[in-house]
Every structure is written in structure tokens, then in C-alpha cells.
Design an enzyme around this catalytic site. Structure first.
Site, PDB file in Angstrom:
ATOM      1  N   LYS A 275       0.814  -1.219   0.000  1.00 20.99           N
ATOM      2  CA  LYS A 275       0.000   0.000   0.000  1.00 20.99           C
ATOM      3  C   LYS A 275       0.851   1.274   0.000  1.00 20.99           C
ATOM      4  O   LYS A 275       0.429   2.294  -0.531  1.00 20.99           O
ATOM      5  CB  LYS A 275      -0.948   0.000   1.197  1.00 20.99           C
ATOM      6  CG  LYS A 275      -2.097  -0.997   1.023  1.00 20.99           C
ATOM      7  CD  LYS A 275      -3.231  -0.693   1.961  1.00 20.99           C
ATOM      8  CE  LYS A 275      -4.476  -1.498   1.593  1.00 20.99           C
ATOM      9  NZ  LYS A 275      -4.334  -2.940   1.952  1.00 20.99           N
TER      10      LYS A 275
ATOM     11  N   GLU B 234      -9.837   7.193   3.682  1.00 23.22           N
ATOM     12  CA  GLU B 234     -10.737   6.372   4.474  1.00 23.22           C
ATOM     13  C   GLU B 234     -10.030   5.040   4.684  1.00 23.22           C
ATOM     14  O   GLU B 234      -9.197   4.633   3.887  1.00 23.22           O
ATOM     15  CB  GLU B 234     -12.076   6.178   3.772  1.00 23.22           C
ATOM     16  CG  GLU B 234     -12.108   5.030   2.774  1.00 23.22           C
ATOM     17  CD  GLU B 234     -11.216   5.257   1.576  1.00 23.22           C
ATOM     18  OE1 GLU B 234     -11.088   6.402   1.136  1.00 23.22           O
ATOM     19  OE2 GLU B 234     -10.622   4.273   1.097  1.00 23.22           O
TER      20      GLU B 234
ATOM     21  N   SER C  71       1.707  -9.797  -0.884  1.00 24.61           N
ATOM     22  CA  SER C  71       1.385  -8.368  -0.779  1.00 24.61           C
ATOM     23  C   SER C  71       1.706  -7.750   0.574  1.00 24.61           C
ATOM     24  O   SER C  71       1.923  -6.555   0.676  1.00 24.61           O
ATOM     25  CB  SER C  71      -0.100  -8.144  -1.101  1.00 24.61           C
ATOM     26  OG  SER C  71      -0.914  -8.958  -0.286  1.00 24.61           O
TER      27      SER C  71
HETATM   28  C1  LIG Z   1      -5.159  -3.946   1.531  1.00 21.79           C
HETATM   29  C2  LIG Z   1      -4.429  -5.197   1.258  1.00 21.79           C
HETATM   30  C3  LIG Z   1      -4.773  -6.036   0.182  1.00 21.79           C
HETATM   31  C4  LIG Z   1      -5.959  -5.807  -0.709  1.00 21.79           C
HETATM   32  O1  LIG Z   1      -5.937  -4.642  -1.469  1.00 21.79           O
HETATM   33  P1  LIG Z   1      -5.699  -4.644  -3.040  1.00 21.79           P
HETATM   34  O2  LIG Z   1      -6.025  -3.268  -3.437  1.00 21.79           O
HETATM   35  O3  LIG Z   1      -6.618  -5.671  -3.649  1.00 21.79           O
HETATM   36  O4  LIG Z   1      -4.288  -4.991  -3.268  1.00 21.79           O
HETATM   37  C5  LIG Z   1      -3.990  -7.162  -0.044  1.00 21.79           C
HETATM   38  N1  LIG Z   1      -2.939  -7.463   0.750  1.00 21.79           N
HETATM   39  C6  LIG Z   1      -2.591  -6.685   1.791  1.00 21.79           C
HETATM   40  C7  LIG Z   1      -1.432  -7.095   2.627  1.00 21.79           C
HETATM   41  C8  LIG Z   1      -3.325  -5.537   2.087  1.00 21.79           C
HETATM   42  O5  LIG Z   1      -2.970  -4.777   3.140  1.00 21.79           O
END
Ligand SMILES: *Cc1c(COP(=O)(O)O)cnc(C)c1O
Length: 392
Positions: free
Chosen positions: A89, A111, A378
Site C-alpha cells: 500500500k 478512508e 502483498s
Molecule cells: C489492503 C491489502 C490487500 C488488498 O488490497 P488490493 O487493493 O486488492 O491490493 C492485499 N494485501 C494486503 C497485505 C493488504 O494490506
């Protein structure tokens, strides 16, 4: 990468379905984004922050013990969990915060549901000396108290939203009202590849550093492009950041993994693409989870970051044209994948990322050892320890 139309459509998806006061603000944002995106000094500053502050490039790690245990395709992990603040993010928050600074907007609003986007935004604003106001549902504030404390420590004002159910949807509504009233001084920093144009395009551009690095890294370590890219899909930002730079490489298959929750049949899920219908949500046209009357339906997932009823327009287009495929993984499967990676590789992934991993674990044994799967990790799982203790 695929370009949307000038009005922000990927096929029938995307666009800008907003009242006139927001239309004006978004048109200004679009002009500024196009201008600064093409400015070498903006790009140079963003690159240097991504390198020295975020810690990019993140490694592309060959998970050899996991690969051996599954007995099939080679699995590589793109380590977005190693970014500062622990997830992808920050790539987007920094990009948009830098844009806010260039536009002369000193006040940034956002938000947040689980608090991850709020923390990334508070971090970027602290770094760039911007005022941060984060809208958060009252119920979410109680559920995610550590992230509230983090945001406050970082100097952000966390603004409780008591309307409605006191969760993410209500926080989005509150942020939109603020933006409509204060657009002159205020930048709305959106956290995923969703919302009205230009947000889906802008967020993709800031997240596509993931796929660009993967391309270079896999060429260096394997000498060829991967067979599969796998990523979890909430709003779709980490997935589109990985996928989009490979759009024209038709030999590279892409799979987005949505939150199957307790199973699609139970209705307790957050699968917009797999279990949703097409319509307008939060100012753009997309698949979303809806009830029989076409109203947005409540969502559920063990992974708070996947708990959003809509999904980005570019994913909707990829789905309908067959460029990518989308599937679901249940809570239980995600939990099993998380434990497997922890024990075999010493990496605790976020519950969101564990959805992508769980699908890769099913896919790998059906492929040959010459084939390559890249999984986008992610985020890291430290934030999930409390919910893990409840479920395990
Ligand atoms: C917020 C988040 C997501 C989901 O958000 P996307 O916009 O679909 O990438 C996925 N993995 C993590 C670790 C997150 O914090």
C-alpha cells in the site's frame, strides 16, 4: 500496459459517475496526474523515495522448500511484505502524497477499514509534511485499535464515523462528503485501484513498479518470463500492479484470487468478480457483490483487506476479455497456506496474501518443474496475529 479511454473506461467498466462538484475536483486531479506523471523530476523524486525510504526493489525470492514440498512448478515470491509499513500500500500512498504536495494541497484525507491504508497514508503524510485526516468507522476503530494508535502516533487525525454500520462503506461516504466540501485545499488519497477516473489508472501506475521489477528479476534469475502470475484481489491494486506490465505478454497467464470466505454458496464472501454483477458502485462501473434487488451486499472475509464489495474496472475488463482469470479461496485454505509458508520458509504472510499463496499451492502440483509461478506476497502477517489466535 492497457490504456483506458480518455473518460476512464476499460471496455464498459470504470468511468466517472459523480455529482458536478466532484466532477470538477476529479478533472483537476486528472490534469495534475497527467502533468506530473510525465515530469522527470516528479518521477526521480518518487523513485528515490521508493528506494531509500520504502526499501525497493523488493526481492523476488525462489521458495525452494515450498516448491520441493509441492512437487511441481517453481514458486517465486515477490516480497512486498518487506516494504516499509509491511505491504504494497505504501507504493501508492507515497505516489499520491507526492502528487498532493505538487498540487499545493496541504490537507490529505483518506478512508480506512482495517487501518492498513490509513497507516500507509499517515506515514506518507508524515514524510512529506502534509496534514492527514483519516475517516474510520467507529466499529472498525474498536476492532483495529493498534492501527488507530499507529496513525495517531504518526500525526494523523483519525475521524470516527458513527453513521450506518460504522464500517468501511460509511467511512468512504464521509470522506467523499469532506472532499466535495473542501476540494480546493484537500487531496483525497484513495487506497485501491477503484473509484472514479482517474483513481484506478493512477493507483495502477503507482503499483506497477511491482510487475516492472518482477519482469527484470525473473529474467535475471530464470532467463525467461513466468508462466503464471498469482495475486489476491480486494479492490485489486496489488494484483493490477503485478499484472498490468505483462498485459501484452500473452504467454503469461494471470490469476486473481478473491476472498471465498466461508464458501461462495454460504453467501459469506467478498468475491466481486466471481460472485458479483455489473453496475455502478462508489462512482465507477464494475462487478460488485449485490443482492437480488441489485443493492450492494455485505461482504465477509477473514482477511480485512479483501473485505470490499467492488473491484477495480481493469480487472473487470481482464475477466470479460479472458486476459486474466479469477477464482476464490476460502478462509480455511488461506489459513493452511499461511501456516505452510511459515513452517517451510520462515515467512509469515498477511491473511490477504495467503489467498494468493493457497491458490498457487493448488496450481503448482498440476504443472511441470520447468514452469514458473510468481506469487505476489502483498504484505506481512504480523498484523494478523490476534485473528490467527482466534481461528487456529
Ligand atoms: C489492503 C491489502 C490487500 C488488498 O488490497 P488490493 O487493493 O486488492 O491490493 C492485499 N494485501 C494486503 C497485505 C493488504 O494490506
Amino acid at each position: 500496459m492497457l490504456q483506458p479511454t480518455t473518460t476512464g473506461f476499460f471496455g464498459e467498466f470504470g468511468g466517472r459517475f459523480v455529482p458536478p462538484v466532484l466532477e470538477e475536483a476529479l478533472a483537476e486531479l486528472e490534469r495534475a496526474f497527467n502533468y506530473w506523471q510525465a515530469d522527470p523530476s516528479f518521477q526521480a523524486e518518487l523513485r528515490s523515495m521508493l528506494r531509500d525510504y520504502v526499501g525497493r526493489p523488493t526481492p523476488l525470492y525462489f521458495a525452494h522448500r515450498l516448491t520441493a514440498a509441492l512437487g511441481g512448478a517453481r514458486i517465486y515470491l515477490k516480497r512486498e511484505d518487506l516494504n516499509h509499513t509491511g505491504a504494497h500500500k505504501i507504493n501508492n500512498s507515497l505516489g499520491q502524497a507526492l502528487l498532493a504536495q505538487r498540487m499545493g494541497k496541504r490537507r490529505v484525507i483518506a478512508e480506512t477499514g482495517a487501518g492498513q491504508h490509513g497507516v500507509a497514508t499517515a506515514t506518507a503524510c508524515a514524510l512529506l509534511g502534509l496534514e492527514a485526516v483519516v475517516y474510520m468507522g467507529e466499529v472498525d476503530m474498536q476492532r483495529q485499535a493498534p492501527n488507530v494508535a499507529r496513525m495517531q502516533l504518526l500525526g494523523a487525525q483519525v475521524s470516527p464515523v458513527t453513521k450506518g454500520a460504522g464500517t468501511l462503506k460509511d467511512a468512504v461516504d464521509a470522506a467523499l462528503v469532506d472532499y466535495a466540501n473542501n476540494a480546493d485545499s484537500t487531496f483525497y488519497l484513495l487506497g485501491s485501484a477503484v473509484g472514479p477516473h482517474p483513481y484506478p489508472l493512477m493507483v495502477r501506475e503507482f503499483q506497477s513498479v511491482i510487475g516492472q521489477e518482477v519482469r527484470q528479476q525473473i529474467m535475471e534469475s530464470a532467463g525467461r518470463l513466468p508462466d503464471y502470475l498469482v495475486a489476491c484481489v480486494g479492490g485489486g491494486s496489488n494484483a493490477i500492479g503485478l499484472f498490468a506490465p505483462f498485459y501484452a505478454d500473452t504467454g503469461v497467464r494471470m490469476v486473481g484470487v478473491e476472498a471465498g470466505g466461508k464458501g461462495l454458496a454460504s453467501g459469506k464472501h467478498a468475491a466481486a468478480l466471481t460472485g458479483g454483477t455489473v453496475g455502478v458502485i462508489h462512482g465507477f462501473c464494475a462487478y460488485a457483490k449485490r443482492d437480488a434487488n441489485g443493492e450492494i451486499a455485505p461482504t465477509y472475509s477473514i482477511a480485512a483487506g479483501l473485505d470490499y464489495p467492488g473491484v477495480g474496472p481493469e480487472h473487470c475488463f481482464y475477466k470479460d476479455t479472458g486476459r486474466a482469470s479469477y477464482t476464490t479461496v476460502t478462509d480455511t485454505e488461506a489459513l493452511q497456506a499461511l501456516q505452510l509458508l511459515a513452517r517451510l520458509e520462515g515467512i509469515i504472510p498477511a491473511l490477504e496474501s495467503s489467498h494468493a499463496l493457497a491458490y498457487a499451492c493448488k496450481l503448482a502440483p498440476t504443472l511441470s518443474p520447468e514452469q514458473i509461478i510468481v506469487v505476489n506476497l502483498s504484505g506481512r502477517g504480523d498484523k494478523d496475529l490476534e485473528s490467527l489466535q482466534q481461528f487456529l
